[in-house]
Enzyme design. Structure first.
Site, PDB file in Angstrom:
ATOM      1  N   GLU A 177      -1.117 -14.307   3.070  1.00  0.00           N
ATOM      2  CA  GLU A 177       0.093 -14.583   2.290  1.00  0.00           C
ATOM      3  C   GLU A 177       0.723 -13.265   1.873  1.00  0.00           C
ATOM      4  O   GLU A 177       0.276 -12.200   2.293  1.00  0.00           O
ATOM      5  CB  GLU A 177      -0.232 -15.483   1.085  1.00  0.00           C
ATOM      6  CG  GLU A 177      -1.337 -14.963   0.208  1.00  0.00           C
ATOM      7  CD  GLU A 177      -1.803 -15.960  -0.857  1.00  0.00           C
ATOM      8  OE1 GLU A 177      -1.018 -16.802  -1.298  1.00  0.00           O
ATOM      9  OE2 GLU A 177      -2.979 -15.856  -1.263  1.00  0.00           O
ATOM     10  N   ARG A 194      -2.015 -27.321 -11.379  1.00  0.00           N
ATOM     11  CA  ARG A 194      -2.787 -26.195 -10.829  1.00  0.00           C
ATOM     12  C   ARG A 194      -3.521 -25.444 -11.947  1.00  0.00           C
ATOM     13  O   ARG A 194      -4.644 -24.978 -11.754  1.00  0.00           O
ATOM     14  CB  ARG A 194      -1.867 -25.247 -10.055  1.00  0.00           C
ATOM     15  CG  ARG A 194      -2.670 -24.158  -9.328  1.00  0.00           C
ATOM     16  CD  ARG A 194      -1.806 -23.329  -8.407  1.00  0.00           C
ATOM     17  NE  ARG A 194      -0.753 -22.648  -9.134  1.00  0.00           N
ATOM     18  CZ  ARG A 194       0.281 -22.045  -8.559  1.00  0.00           C
ATOM     19  NH1 ARG A 194       0.393 -22.021  -7.236  1.00  0.00           N
ATOM     20  NH2 ARG A 194       1.198 -21.446  -9.278  1.00  0.00           N
ATOM     21  N   TYR A 252      -3.700 -17.680 -14.848  1.00  0.00           N
ATOM     22  CA  TYR A 252      -2.319 -17.672 -15.312  1.00  0.00           C
ATOM     23  C   TYR A 252      -1.468 -18.632 -14.491  1.00  0.00           C
ATOM     24  O   TYR A 252      -1.899 -19.139 -13.452  1.00  0.00           O
ATOM     25  CB  TYR A 252      -1.738 -16.257 -15.257  1.00  0.00           C
ATOM     26  CG  TYR A 252      -1.388 -15.734 -13.877  1.00  0.00           C
ATOM     27  CD1 TYR A 252      -2.372 -15.379 -12.966  1.00  0.00           C
ATOM     28  CD2 TYR A 252      -0.058 -15.585 -13.480  1.00  0.00           C
ATOM     29  CE1 TYR A 252      -2.037 -14.881 -11.706  1.00  0.00           C
ATOM     30  CE2 TYR A 252       0.283 -15.086 -12.231  1.00  0.00           C
ATOM     31  CZ  TYR A 252      -0.715 -14.743 -11.351  1.00  0.00           C
ATOM     32  OH  TYR A 252      -0.386 -14.256 -10.109  1.00  0.00           O
ATOM     33  N   ARG A 281     -19.606  -7.867 -24.768  1.00  0.00           N
ATOM     34  CA  ARG A 281     -19.573  -7.710 -23.315  1.00  0.00           C
ATOM     35  C   ARG A 281     -20.893  -8.117 -22.670  1.00  0.00           C
ATOM     36  O   ARG A 281     -21.956  -7.589 -23.013  1.00  0.00           O
ATOM     37  CB  ARG A 281     -19.239  -6.261 -22.947  1.00  0.00           C
ATOM     38  CG  ARG A 281     -19.058  -6.064 -21.440  1.00  0.00           C
ATOM     39  CD  ARG A 281     -18.580  -4.639 -21.121  1.00  0.00           C
ATOM     40  NE  ARG A 281     -18.361  -4.494 -19.686  1.00  0.00           N
ATOM     41  CZ  ARG A 281     -19.322  -4.143 -18.818  1.00  0.00           C
ATOM     42  NH1 ARG A 281     -20.556  -3.921 -19.253  1.00  0.00           N
ATOM     43  NH2 ARG A 281     -19.057  -4.037 -17.529  1.00  0.00           N
ATOM     44  N   LEU A 319      -3.500 -18.849  -2.318  1.00  0.00           N
ATOM     45  CA  LEU A 319      -3.141 -19.653  -3.488  1.00  0.00           C
ATOM     46  C   LEU A 319      -2.377 -20.885  -3.000  1.00  0.00           C
ATOM     47  O   LEU A 319      -1.549 -20.783  -2.088  1.00  0.00           O
ATOM     48  CB  LEU A 319      -2.255 -18.841  -4.443  1.00  0.00           C
ATOM     49  CG  LEU A 319      -1.919 -19.621  -5.710  1.00  0.00           C
ATOM     50  CD1 LEU A 319      -3.125 -19.689  -6.644  1.00  0.00           C
ATOM     51  CD2 LEU A 319      -0.747 -19.004  -6.442  1.00  0.00           C
ATOM     52  N   LYS A 337      -5.967 -19.191  -9.569  1.00  0.00           N
ATOM     53  CA  LYS A 337      -4.901 -18.237  -9.914  1.00  0.00           C
ATOM     54  C   LYS A 337      -5.382 -17.309 -11.031  1.00  0.00           C
ATOM     55  O   LYS A 337      -4.977 -17.434 -12.193  1.00  0.00           O
ATOM     56  CB  LYS A 337      -3.626 -18.994 -10.306  1.00  0.00           C
ATOM     57  CG  LYS A 337      -2.364 -18.151 -10.232  1.00  0.00           C
ATOM     58  CD  LYS A 337      -1.137 -19.019 -10.286  1.00  0.00           C
ATOM     59  CE  LYS A 337       0.146 -18.250 -10.483  1.00  0.00           C
ATOM     60  NZ  LYS A 337       0.477 -17.282  -9.460  1.00  0.00           N
TER      61      LYS A 337
HETATM   62  N1  PDD Z   1       2.845 -15.705  -7.778  1.00  0.00           N
HETATM   63  N2  PDD Z   1       0.469 -16.682  -3.410  1.00  0.00           N
HETATM   64  C1  PDD Z   1       0.188 -15.798  -4.380  1.00  0.00           C
HETATM   65  C2  PDD Z   1      -0.899 -14.810  -4.157  1.00  0.00           C
HETATM   66  C3  PDD Z   1       0.905 -15.826  -5.596  1.00  0.00           C
HETATM   67  O1  PDD Z   1       0.614 -14.945  -6.566  1.00  0.00           O
HETATM   68  C4  PDD Z   1       1.950 -16.776  -5.762  1.00  0.00           C
HETATM   69  C5  PDD Z   1       2.754 -16.861  -7.024  1.00  0.00           C
HETATM   70  C6  PDD Z   1       2.206 -17.663  -4.703  1.00  0.00           C
HETATM   71  C7  PDD Z   1       3.274 -18.722  -4.797  1.00  0.00           C
HETATM   72  O2  PDD Z   1       2.889 -19.752  -5.666  1.00  0.00           O
HETATM   73  P1  PDD Z   1       3.971 -20.645  -6.412  1.00  0.00           P
HETATM   74  O3  PDD Z   1       4.870 -21.172  -5.370  1.00  0.00           O
HETATM   75  O4  PDD Z   1       3.170 -21.706  -7.067  1.00  0.00           O
HETATM   76  O5  PDD Z   1       4.664 -19.710  -7.384  1.00  0.00           O
HETATM   77  C8  PDD Z   1       1.444 -17.591  -3.549  1.00  0.00           C
HETATM   78  C9  PDD Z   1       3.495 -15.730  -9.070  1.00  0.00           C
HETATM   79  C10 PDD Z   1       4.908 -16.150  -9.045  1.00  0.00           C
HETATM   80  C11 PDD Z   1       3.269 -14.397  -9.786  1.00  0.00           C
HETATM   81  O6  PDD Z   1       2.148 -13.910  -9.661  1.00  0.00           O
HETATM   82  O7  PDD Z   1       4.144 -13.885 -10.467  1.00  0.00           O
END
Ligand code: PDD
Length: 284
Positions: A179, A52, A33, A100, A204, A147
């Protein structure tokens, strides 16, 4: 209000959009996503999110049914169809529906879904207070650079943080912060350096992180891309998270202990403003 969502080439009322019970996103979390911020009906950092997305798809061998230009058009159209002024666009692509089987099926058509969420991203009350975070073990899988929609553990971490009275979790592995549950973690040391973990499979590769580091360097702030410990974070002058919808958001408490003077840090607030100014000027 019923939103109009995008599903595999069709525009549908959200209540009419249905996917198969055999979808591998549902059965295996075999899906990725992206979340793109929207302000004034314009897309923020679209190029980064698009790049990405392509990388995540390549890592998992998922082929997008749309070209990059078509995907951009769908993003623009979903903003218009929903009259979205401020908030985000969520895009998800799964490998598709197949009987599946743990092995990836061949010749399956991916499932592509986009929807919008209206949200005040500029005027976030948490900017004035900062958020509190609780330190929680990082028990996610080892390919956090992709992601994927495997978000159960981040969800559990967030719930654990909430049960400890905190707004969010900072995840810790082998004695270092990786993170936040859904954002990048940063600190500013007492000698004024921005410290954030370097890129690897452990985190990420945040699009906001990349821009903020650039902005910090241009503003003359020293930047160290390295892992930091929970102790270092608790003793930092400032702390903050970055993400597509939080931009730069102060962290003022870690495990109940105030960071610095317990108020949003001045460098953090400056970075937030510089980031917003820069990204609004370049929104498409
Ligand atoms: N999340 N690390 C993780 C684990 C994340 O899920 C996200 C973003 C980030 C920041 O990435 P970016 O700056 O590209 O948004 C770091 C999104 C916003 C979400 O899951 O809703």
């Amino acid at each position: 209000m019923t939103r109009t969502v995008y599903l595999n080439g069709s525009w549908l009322a959200e209540t009419d959009a249905k996917i198969s019970v055999f979808d591998r996103g549902f059965l295996f979390a075999d899906a990725i996503y992206e979340v793109t911020g929207v302000v004034d009906g314009k897309l923020l950092e679209y190029a980064g999110h698009s790049a990405r997305l392509q990388r995540s798809m390549a890592e998992l061998g998922i082929n997008c049914p749309l070209t990059e230009e078509e995907l951009l058009s769908v993003h623009r159209e979903i903003v218009l169809k929903n009259g979205l002024q401020e908030g985000l666009i969520y895009l998800q692509i799964s490998r598709g529906a197949a009987d599946r089987d743990f092995a990836f099926p061949e010749n399956v058509t991916p499932t592509l879904v986009l929807f919008t969420q209206a949200k005040s991203v500029l005027d976030n009350p948490k900017v004035r207070t900062g958020i509190s975070v609780a330190l929680v073990p990082d028990q996610r899988w080892a390919r956090r650079d992709i992601k994927t929609v495997q978000l159960l553990y981040p969800s559990m971490a967030k719930m654990q943080a909430a049960s400890m009275g905190a707004d969010d979790a900072w995840l810790v592995e082998d004695g270092f912060v990786t993170e936040a549950s859904a954002a990048t973690a940063h600190i500013i040391s007492k000698d004024g350096k921005l410290i954030t973990r370097g890129l690897s499979n452990a985190i990420l590769h945040g699009i906001t992180r990349l821009s903020v580091l650039d902005i910090a360097r241009n503003a003359g702030l020293g930047v160290e891309e390295r892992a930091f410990t929970p102790e270092e974070a608790k003793n930092a002058a400032e702390a903050f998270i970055t993400s597509a919808t939080n931009f730069v958001l102060p962290v003022t408490k870690i495990d109940g202990q105030p960071v610095g003077d317990g108020k949003p840090g001045l460098q953090t607030l400056k970075l937030r403003q510089l980031y917003i100014d820069n990204k609004l000027a370049n929104a498409i």
